[in-house]
Motif scaffolding. Structure first.
Motif, mmCIF file in Angstrom:
data_model
loop_
_atom_site.group_PDB
_atom_site.id
_atom_site.type_symbol
_atom_site.label_atom_id
_atom_site.label_comp_id
_atom_site.label_asym_id
_atom_site.label_seq_id
_atom_site.Cartn_x
_atom_site.Cartn_y
_atom_site.Cartn_z
ATOM 1 N N LYS A 35 103.906 46.961 68.055
ATOM 2 C CA LYS A 35 102.945 46.067 67.155
ATOM 3 C C LYS A 35 102.606 44.955 68.040
ATOM 4 O O LYS A 35 103.196 44.002 68.835
ATOM 5 N N GLN A 73 108.879 55.337 67.352
ATOM 6 C CA GLN A 73 108.798 54.869 65.795
ATOM 7 C C GLN A 73 109.010 53.132 65.605
ATOM 8 O O GLN A 73 108.882 52.746 64.690
ATOM 9 N N TYR A 79 107.603 43.802 57.692
ATOM 10 C CA TYR A 79 108.058 44.920 58.251
ATOM 11 C C TYR A 79 109.652 45.097 57.789
ATOM 12 O O TYR A 79 110.192 46.340 57.831
ATOM 13 N N THR A 102 104.999 50.897 59.972
ATOM 14 C CA THR A 102 103.746 51.604 59.591
ATOM 15 C C THR A 102 103.351 51.229 57.980
ATOM 16 O O THR A 102 102.287 51.777 57.455
ATOM 17 N N GLU A 118 99.622 50.078 59.823
ATOM 18 C CA GLU A 118 99.045 51.046 60.694
ATOM 19 C C GLU A 118 99.615 52.258 60.715
ATOM 20 O O GLU A 118 100.861 52.476 60.633
ATOM 21 N N PRO A 119 98.942 53.309 61.078
ATOM 22 C CA PRO A 119 99.456 54.521 60.999
ATOM 23 C C PRO A 119 100.381 54.891 62.439
ATOM 24 O O PRO A 119 100.348 53.952 63.426
ATOM 25 N N LEU A 120 101.492 55.581 62.249
ATOM 26 C CA LEU A 120 102.624 55.733 63.160
ATOM 27 C C LEU A 120 101.843 56.171 64.531
ATOM 28 O O LEU A 120 102.204 55.728 65.576
ATOM 29 N N GLU A 121 100.893 57.000 64.485
ATOM 30 C CA GLU A 121 100.096 57.548 65.701
ATOM 31 C C GLU A 121 99.530 56.498 66.345
ATOM 32 O O GLU A 121 99.410 56.656 67.769
ATOM 33 N N LEU A 136 100.220 52.901 66.213
ATOM 34 C CA LEU A 136 101.112 51.583 66.412
ATOM 35 C C LEU A 136 100.721 50.954 67.556
ATOM 36 O O LEU A 136 100.564 51.390 68.663
#
Length: 295
Positions: free
Chosen positions: A31, A50, A238, A262, A265-268, A270
Motif C-alpha cells: 500500500k 495479501q 482498511y 483491497t 485497489e485489486p489484490l493483483e 496492491l
C-alpha cells in the motif's frame, strides 16, 4: 490467542526504505497511501502477498527527519518469524547484501538504514500458504511469515504490565507477555528521566489484532470504564482502530482484521498506485498537490 496486527515507524528515505523491506527482506509493497493524520505525509505498508494482519510493517515518510532520541519511553525492535530450516538461507542473504548481523541460537539480529533493530527468528512453523507467498526470488519455504516480537521501554514496567493485565488479561512473566506460541512483547525498564524524541527509525505504535468491529467496541467501552488514556476510535478504511496510550506513554493500537487492503485497489496490483480509502477519494487532487517533497 493474542496476535500482532502491524507495527508503524518513521523514515526519511522512501527509496532506501522500499529497497530494504522489499528487495532484501522480500516483503511485498502492499500500500502506497497517505498518513490520515497529516495528509502531507506518505504512508507505506509492507507485508505478505495479501497484506495479511500480522505480516505488516508500515512507515510514515518524513523528509528531513532528524535523529531519534530513545530515552524515557519508546518502542523498539521489529521481530519477524521465519519458517523451519530457513536460518542458513537468511544468513547467506544478509552476507550477499553485506549486512552485518549477530547470531543467537535461531536468531539473526541486524539493523535497517534507519538503525531499526530487526530480529529474524527461525521457528518450527511451515512456510506461508500459497495465497500469501510473495512473488519474488526468495523461495516460498524461506519467506518471512510475519511479526513475532517487539519491545516496550518504559520508566515503570510494573504500571505498563498492569495495564495489559487489567485491560486485556495478558500477564507479564520475566518482563515478557507471551501472546501465542511464537509471538511475544517485552516490557523493559529505562533509566533516563529525559523525554524521548521521535526521529528516523522511531516506532510510532504497535497494533494488535481484534476480530471485528463488535470486539473493538467492547475494548473501547472497557477502556472508558477502566479510565485508560484513549486517544481515538477511528476507521482507517482498511481497518478500524482504537488508540490508547499505555501508562508509560507509548501508543498502542487495536485494529480489526477487515476489510483489508483491497477496498481501493485489486489484490493483483496492491501498492502499484497512490491509493486512498473511499472517504479520502474526493480529496485526491488536493492531497497529491500538498505531499512533502522528497529530501
Amino acid at each position: 490467542m493474542a496476535a500482532f496486527h502491524h507495527i508503524s515507524l518513521l523514515t526519511k528515505d522512501r527509496h532506501e526504505n522500499v529497497r530494504f523491506y522489499t528487495e532484501i527482506l522480500g516483503l511485498r509493497f502492499v500500500k502506497n497511501t497517505v498518513n490520515q493524520e497529516n495528509h502531507r505525509m506518505l504512508h507505506y505498508y509492507y507485508g505478505d502477498y495479501q497484506g495479511s494482519p500480522g505480516s505488516v510493517v508500515t512507515f510514515f515518510l518524513v523528509p528531513y527527519l532528524g535523529n531519534r532520541y530513545d530515552n524515557q519511553q519508546y518502542i523498539s525492535t521489529i521481530g519477524l518469524k521465519l519458517p523451519q530450516d530457513s536460518l542458513a538461507y537468511w544468513q547467506d542473504r544478509l552476507d550477499h547484501y553485506d549486512i552485518s548481523y549477530t547470531t543467537n541460537d535461531r536468531q539473526l539480529r541486524f539493523y535497517d538504514s534507519d538503525q531499526v533493530s530487526i530480529v529474524l527468528t527461525e521457528t518450527d512453523l511451515p512456510s506461508l500458504p500459497l495465497e500469501q507467498q510473495v512473488k519474488n526470488e526468495i523461495p516460498a519455504e524461506k519467506q518471512i511469515l510475519g511479526l513475532n516480537s517487539s519491545q516496550i521501554h518504559v520508566g515503570d514496567p510494573v504500571a505498563t504490565s498492569a495495564f495489559f493485565e487489567k485491560f486485556l488479561g495478558w500477564t507479564t512473566v520475566d518482563q515478557r507477555i507471551q501472546l501465542n506460541a511464537t509471538d511475544f512483547l517485552d516490557i523493559l525498564p529505562t533509566e533516563s528521566e529525559e523525554a524521548s524524541r521521535m526521529g528516523r527509525g522511531s516506532v510510532d505504535h504497535i497494533a494488535f489484532a481484534v476480530a471485528n468491529d463488535a470486539e473493538l467496541e467492547k475494548l473501547h467501552q472497557r477502556a472508558k470504564e477502566q479510565g485508560w488514556n484513549i486517544e481515538k476510535l477511528v476507521s482507517r478504511g482498511y481497518f478500524k482502530s482504537l488508540y490508547i496510550r499505555e501508562p508509560g506513554g507509548n501508543r498502542m493500537e487495536f485494529a480489526t482484521l477487515t476489510p483489508g487492503f483491497t477496498i481501493d485497489e485489486p489484490l493483483e496490483s496492491l501498492g502499484e498506485s497512490f491509493a486512498l480509502p473511499p472517504f479520502l477519494a474526493d480529496q485526491r487532487a488536493e492531497i497529491e498537490a500538498q505531499l512533502y517533497p522528497e529530501s
